[in-house]
Motif scaffolding. Structure first.
Motif, PDB file in Angstrom:
ATOM      1  N   VAL A  28      36.151  41.030  48.209  1.00 42.82           N
ATOM      2  CA  VAL A  28      36.738  39.686  48.155  1.00 42.82           C
ATOM      3  C   VAL A  28      36.095  38.869  47.035  1.00 42.82           C
ATOM      4  N   ALA A  29      34.783  38.979  46.885  1.00 43.28           N
ATOM      5  CA  ALA A  29      34.091  38.251  45.826  1.00 43.28           C
ATOM      6  C   ALA A  29      34.546  38.731  44.447  1.00 43.28           C
ATOM      7  N   ALA A  30      34.652  40.051  44.267  1.00 45.38           N
ATOM      8  CA  ALA A  30      35.072  40.601  42.974  1.00 45.38           C
ATOM      9  C   ALA A  30      36.504  40.194  42.644  1.00 45.38           C
ATOM     10  N   LEU A  31      37.390  40.244  43.650  1.00 45.38           N
ATOM     11  CA  LEU A  31      38.779  39.856  43.423  1.00 45.38           C
ATOM     12  C   LEU A  31      38.867  38.371  43.071  1.00 45.38           C
ATOM     13  N   SER A  32      38.114  37.549  43.776  1.00 45.14           N
ATOM     14  CA  SER A  32      38.128  36.104  43.506  1.00 45.14           C
ATOM     15  C   SER A  32      37.649  35.796  42.097  1.00 45.14           C
ATOM     16  N   ILE A  33      36.569  36.453  41.690  1.00 47.01           N
ATOM     17  CA  ILE A  33      36.039  36.237  40.342  1.00 47.01           C
ATOM     18  C   ILE A  33      37.041  36.704  39.285  1.00 47.01           C
ATOM     19  N   THR A  34      37.686  37.836  39.551  1.00 51.20           N
ATOM     20  CA  THR A  34      38.670  38.372  38.611  1.00 51.20           C
ATOM     21  C   THR A  34      39.847  37.422  38.450  1.00 51.20           C
ATOM     22  N   ILE A  35      40.358  36.898  39.576  1.00 52.19           N
ATOM     23  CA  ILE A  35      41.484  35.965  39.512  1.00 52.19           C
ATOM     24  C   ILE A  35      41.082  34.688  38.778  1.00 52.19           C
ATOM     25  N   ALA A  36      39.872  34.210  39.046  1.00 52.19           N
ATOM     26  CA  ALA A  36      39.414  32.963  38.418  1.00 52.19           C
ATOM     27  C   ALA A  36      39.205  33.121  36.922  1.00 52.19           C
ATOM     28  N   THR A  37      38.775  34.293  36.492  1.00 56.41           N
ATOM     29  CA  THR A  37      38.441  34.481  35.077  1.00 56.41           C
ATOM     30  C   THR A  37      39.560  35.143  34.269  1.00 56.41           C
ATOM     31  N   VAL A  42      49.396  40.450  38.856  1.00 61.58           N
ATOM     32  CA  VAL A  42      50.806  40.606  39.205  1.00 61.58           C
ATOM     33  C   VAL A  42      51.415  41.864  38.591  1.00 61.58           C
ATOM     34  N   ALA A  43      50.820  42.384  37.526  1.00 63.13           N
ATOM     35  CA  ALA A  43      51.322  43.633  36.944  1.00 63.13           C
ATOM     36  C   ALA A  43      51.145  44.760  37.953  1.00 63.13           C
ATOM     37  N   ARG A  44      52.105  45.677  37.966  1.00 68.52           N
ATOM     38  CA  ARG A  44      52.124  46.691  39.017  1.00 68.52           C
ATOM     39  C   ARG A  44      50.857  47.537  39.050  1.00 68.52           C
ATOM     40  N   ASP A  45      50.357  47.964  37.883  1.00 69.08           N
ATOM     41  CA  ASP A  45      49.159  48.799  37.883  1.00 69.08           C
ATOM     42  C   ASP A  45      47.937  48.014  38.345  1.00 69.08           C
ATOM     43  N   GLN A  46      47.825  46.746  37.936  1.00 72.17           N
ATOM     44  CA  GLN A  46      46.698  45.934  38.364  1.00 72.17           C
ATOM     45  C   GLN A  46      46.763  45.653  39.864  1.00 72.17           C
ATOM     46  N   LEU A  47      47.950  45.353  40.353  1.00 70.36           N
ATOM     47  CA  LEU A  47      48.107  45.061  41.776  1.00 70.36           C
ATOM     48  C   LEU A  47      47.781  46.279  42.631  1.00 70.36           C
ATOM     49  N   PHE A  48      48.271  47.446  42.239  1.00 72.73           N
ATOM     50  CA  PHE A  48      48.006  48.650  43.022  1.00 72.73           C
ATOM     51  C   PHE A  48      46.525  49.014  42.974  1.00 72.73           C
ATOM     52  N   ILE A 216      46.770  38.995  34.715  1.00 78.38           N
ATOM     53  CA  ILE A 216      46.083  40.108  34.056  1.00 78.38           C
ATOM     54  C   ILE A 216      47.104  40.986  33.349  1.00 78.38           C
ATOM     55  N   GLN A 217      46.835  41.328  32.107  1.00 78.85           N
ATOM     56  CA  GLN A 217      47.737  42.159  31.327  1.00 78.85           C
ATOM     57  C   GLN A 217      47.764  43.581  31.877  1.00 78.85           C
ATOM     58  N   SER A 218      48.961  44.143  31.970  1.00 76.05           N
ATOM     59  CA  SER A 218      49.116  45.522  32.416  1.00 76.05           C
ATOM     60  C   SER A 218      48.562  46.484  31.379  1.00 76.05           C
ATOM     61  N   VAL A 219      48.119  47.639  31.853  1.00 78.61           N
ATOM     62  CA  VAL A 219      47.634  48.675  30.944  1.00 78.61           C
ATOM     63  C   VAL A 219      48.787  49.287  30.162  1.00 78.61           C
TER      64      VAL A 219
END
Length: 338
Positions: A28-37, A42-48, A216-219
């Motif tokens: 949860v902490a890592a996801l929160s930091i990632t979203i904040a920064t 929303v990209a399919r690869d990032q979401l999965f 976040i940009q998709s790969v």
């Protein structure tokens, strides 16, 4: 167990408990930091990636199931990535995409007015968004998360229901692709740019820019997989109806909530200029047809497995790996549900 064995086992239990509690917190902490920064995944690869990582974090005590988890999710992810590329491959120039039928049907439904244009004339204030415009943006954004969060929940609750759900989701998504391929269609904002209907704004990107929310940009996603004329049917509209039908047996409150969600999404799509009313109706109809087809496919598969099942093996409807007894399609979990 001897006293010495208990002494040795106690620290192990403490470590296991600490890991079981700590892994979700770290996630949860890592996801929160990632979203904040970096922004929303929303990209399919990032979401999965974050979904599977979350499933692993919340099941760290059952790490032996991680292999089965990957085997369950990788085919689904691969099929949907293939869909992304195929959808982009069948894109055509806007001038070759259909729009006359959508405009005619929408005007007939709107009593001569274009529903999107009429709604924006009465509700939208350029440069001064109202509170409900942020709500429209939020409803629109749920499309990128809800279907897959439900899949993650089902994987933990009932592997059999997860298989049914992913079958339905893939069938609906690929059925939509076939329509995109055979009937490329302009969305309202594109029709407005081409002066086929009155002036309107794209509300969702406008609110997104005002909020300053990043993604976040998709790969792998780039301009080659974007298809701006994949408007009919609306998968944004189809997925909520798919959820409504899949969880129909969960009770009246669930049905009412999902029905309201489907209506809210339909309104958001038309008002924001992303889809014609006809796109919504076709999406709803496709969800219904696909649901019937998917249920028939699952029933046939269950029947085939039953013919080859050895005595003593769990039957459909019996508790799954987590002890959950899933309801059958179209039936409630219990006689008193609702």
């Amino acid at each position: 167990m001897s006293a010495s064995a208990q002494v040795v086992a106690a620290p192990r239990r403490l470590v296991s408990s600490a890991v079981a509690i700590g892994a979700p917190l770290v996630y949860v902490a890592a996801l929160s930091i990632t979203i904040a920064t970096l922004g929303l995944p929303v990209a399919r690869d990032q979401l999965f990636f974050w979904l599977v990582l979350g499933l692993a974090a919340f099941s760290v005590g059952a790490w032996r199931t991680w292999g089965a988890m990957l085997l369950s999710w990788l085919p689904l992810f691969s099929l949907l990535v293939a869909y992304d590329f195929l959808r982009g491959a069948v894109s055509v120039a806007p001038a070759r995409a259909h729009v006359t039928t959508q405009i005619a049907v929408d005007r007939w439904l709107g009593g001569g007015a274009d529903p999107t244009v009429w709604l924006q004339q009465h509700l939208w204030s350029p440069g001064r968004p109202h509170w409900y415009d942020y709500g429209v943006w939020a409803v629109y954004m749920t499309h990128f998360f809800v279907v897959w969060l439900v899949a993650a929940w089902l994987w933990r609750a009932s592997r059999r229901r997860f298989a049914h759900y992913t079958t339905l989701t893939v069938l609906l998504t690929m059925a939509a692709f076939v329509v995109y391929w055979r009937y490329p269609a302009q969305p309202p904002w594109m029709a407005s740019d081409g002066m086929r209907i009155g002036s309107l704004d794209r509300i969702v990107p406008t609110i997104w820019d005002q909020l300053g929310v990043k993604s976040i940009q998709s790969v792998y996603e780039n301009g080659d997989v974007v298809n701006p004329v994949a408007a009919m049917p609306s998968l944004h509209a189809a997925y909520p109806v798919m959820l409504l039908l899949f969880f129909w047996g969960a009770g009246r409150r669930v049905r009412a909530g999902l029905a309201l969600y489907a209506l809210a999404m339909g309104f958001a799509l038309v008002y924001s200029g992303e889809h014609f009313v006809l796109d919504i109706l076709v999406g709803w109809a496709l969800a219904g047809v696909t649901f019937v087809l998917a249920r028939a496919v699952v029933a046939a598969a269950d029947k085939a497995r039953a013919l080859h099942r050895a005595p003593g093996v769990d039957r459909p409807g019996e508790p799954d790996e987590l002890g959950v007894r899933p309801p059958e399609w179209g039936r409630g979990a219990s006689a008193g549900s609702g």
